[in-house]
Scaffold this active site. Structure first.
Site, PDB file in Angstrom:
ATOM      1  N   GLU A   1       0.805  -1.284  -0.108  1.00 26.53           N
ATOM      2  CA  GLU A   1       0.083   0.030   0.015  1.00 26.53           C
ATOM      3  C   GLU A   1       0.866   1.262   0.079  1.00 26.53           C
ATOM      4  O   GLU A   1       0.870   1.932   0.896  1.00 26.53           O
ATOM      5  CB  GLU A   1      -0.948   0.018   1.240  1.00 26.53           C
ATOM      6  CG  GLU A   1      -1.897  -1.030   1.076  1.00 26.53           C
ATOM      7  CD  GLU A   1      -3.011  -1.092   2.150  1.00 26.53           C
ATOM      8  OE1 GLU A   1      -4.067  -1.482   1.978  1.00 26.53           O
ATOM      9  OE2 GLU A   1      -2.761  -0.349   3.200  1.00 26.53           O
TER      10      GLU A   1
ATOM     11  N   GLU B   1      -5.527  -8.570  -1.086  1.00 25.72           N
ATOM     12  CA  GLU B   1      -6.175  -8.370   0.215  1.00 25.72           C
ATOM     13  C   GLU B   1      -7.468  -8.133  -0.175  1.00 25.72           C
ATOM     14  O   GLU B   1      -7.943  -6.994  -0.808  1.00 25.72           O
ATOM     15  CB  GLU B   1      -5.601  -7.110   1.079  1.00 25.72           C
ATOM     16  CG  GLU B   1      -4.264  -7.391   1.916  1.00 25.72           C
ATOM     17  CD  GLU B   1      -3.666  -6.253   2.767  1.00 25.72           C
ATOM     18  OE1 GLU B   1      -4.734  -5.680   3.125  1.00 25.72           O
ATOM     19  OE2 GLU B   1      -2.500  -5.983   2.757  1.00 25.72           O
TER      20      GLU B   1
END
Ligand code: BG6
Length: 475
Positions: free
Chosen positions: A179, A372
């Site tokens: 991220e 995810e």
């Protein structure tokens, strides 16, 4: 039809949220160890409150995590029982280089991950390794200021050389930064940045972002040189932004919000700064120091695939005064009235996953990997200690259906899907244990009390069947 043969089904974890063993076998201290649970967590992870040492007032859940350090064999065996084809995990930088700037790595740290990869291979599970999942050695933060300092590029390159060489043949899939866009929202957790009074925070964040982007390109270069079989991906927290209304002001706001995240991936896939960001950064006097050599490195070393997390879509409104905000993975968003919400206030939007997959594929046209996706919920064991987590099964089923539509009906190229997280672990955002994501229950509470015993939930068998049928039988 359906999912392609060889589709990589599995689950994802991060070192700092599950390993524990923060001071074992020579491991050095990292930023993630010092993020306490409770009310000060947000101030610490955003770099507003300095927490460089442990104190007695706070509880630090990463110190023990779920003790994956001592349970990894048992856990990987359970993943294998579910039929995992891939296990996404991360290495803790400070296990391999305790301070971060040493020449020589810590052999014990290298051995630990080698054993994990061998354990995966034993069950034909492909490791997918995130090189940095939010962690940065504290020594690099205290002495260099974290990723704001471009010296970190060299330390990161050194780490990469060591792990790509040591794990050649054991690991083929790599992600450079988890991220990467989180740097804008949680700069201490994302990039080891703590702000001093009066600093231009935005400028520092974009300089750190630039340093990470160059480091990511350098890592891609080294990975390909050491083993041409290596596949390297970028990774961002995704979720398309919808305009709150068809008012062009809202539509414009939504586009700008998405660009805050696409900025990173545009550079990692296209190899250069997009015009919209150059103009804006220049206008706001936020342009980082960029060397001519950086531009070459970025240009030449673009990624092989785009990985992303998806928990929810977002919503943007120009006149933010009028509309309530929703929670959602540290990203501020207007509350979308058409969606249901999780116990933590995160929107639930399976169609949003199909929309996101299509938007990303339309933009980049290279393979994608959902690394995810999952539901954080309170699990209450019944009188026999069993957890019937039908809510989790429902969430995942609807998201897998949406992903299937994107693959089957829209033709997006998708390499695999790893749920967050196959086993309960410490929440990154809140530091809680009770925000559970797993198919496997871990007996541990928010105060660190429990036996660490692992137990299968109802979703365990469900996911086993999903994988066994290559996504055809969704229950
Ligand atoms: C992502 C992170 O932001 O979301 C994970 O990559 C994190 O580390 C996950 O755990 C879920 O967020 P949370 O706050 O519920 O743990």
């Amino acid at each position: 039809m359906g999912f392609p043969k060889g589709f990589l089904w599995g689950g994802a974890t991060a070192a700092n949220q599950c390993e524990g063993g923060f001071d074992i076998d020579g491991r050095g201290l990292a930023n993630v160890d010092l993020c306490p649970a409770g009310k000060d967590r947000n101030a610490v992870i955003t770099g507003e409150m300095k927490m460089f040492e442990f104190d007695d007032e706070h509880f630090y859940p990463a110190k023990r995590g779920i003790d994956f350090y001592h349970h990894y064999k048992e856990d990987i065996k359970l993943f294998a029982e579910m039929g995992f084809k891939v296990y996404r995990m991360s290495i803790a930088w400070s296990r391999i280089f305790p301070k971060g700037d040493e020449e020589t790595p810590n052999e014990k740290g290298l051995e630990f991950y080698e054993n994990i990869f061998k354990e995966c291979r034993k069950y034909n599970i492909e490791p997918l390794v995130t090189i940095t999942h939010f962690d940065c050695p504290m020594h690099l933060i205290k002495n260099y200021g974290g990723w704001r300092n471009r010296k970190l590029i060299d330390f990161y390159k050194n780490l990469c050389k060591v792990i790509f060489t040591r794990y050649k043949g054991l690991v083929k899939y790599w992600i450079t930064f988890n991220e990467i866009n989180m740097i804008l929202h949680a700069p201490f957790m994302g990039a080891g940045i703590c702000f001093e009074e009066g600093e231009n925070k935005e400028k520092i964040k974009y300089q750190a972002a630039h340093n990470e982007l160059v480091a990511s390109a350098e890592a891609t270069k080294i990975a390909h040189e050491i083993d041409p079989e290596n596949k390297v991906g970028c990774m961002f927290a995704a979720g398309s932004t919808y305009p709150y209304s068809c008012n062009p002001e809202d539509v414009w706001k939504a586009l700008q919000t998405d660009r805050e995240s696409y900025f990173f991936i545009d550079i990692q896939v296209f190899g250069k700064y997009p015009n919209y960001s150059l103009k804006e950064l220049e206008r706001k006097n936020l342009l980082p120091d960029i060397t001519p050599e950086d531009l070459k490195v970025l240009k030449k070393n673009t990624v092989d695939f785009v990985a992303f997390s998806y928990y929810n879509s977002r919503c943007a409104v120009a006149d933010s005064e009028k509309i309530k905000t929703a929670e959602g993975n540290l990203f501020v968003s207007a509350k979308n009235p058409y969606l249901a919400y999780s116990e933590w206030g995160w929107p639930i939007d399976p169609l949003g996953l199909r929309i996101t997959l299509n938007e990303i594929y339309d933009r980049y046209r290279i393979p994608m990997f959902i690394v995810e996706n999952g539901l954080g919920a309170v699990d209450t064991p019944d009188e026999n200690g069993f957890i019937k987590d039908d809510y989790r099964i429902d969430y995942l089923r609807e998201h897998i259906k949406a992903m299937k539509d994107a693959v089957e009906l829209d033709g997006v190229e998708l390499m695999g899907y790893t749920t967050w997280a196959p086993i309960d672990l410490v929440s990154a955002g809140s530091g809680q244990m009770k925000k559970r994501y797993g198919f496997i229950y871990v007996d541990l509470d928010d105060e660190g009390k429990g036996t660490f015993e692992r137990r299968k939930k109802k979703s365990f068998e469900w996911y086993r069947e999903v994988i066994a049928s290559n996504g055809e039988n969704l229950g």
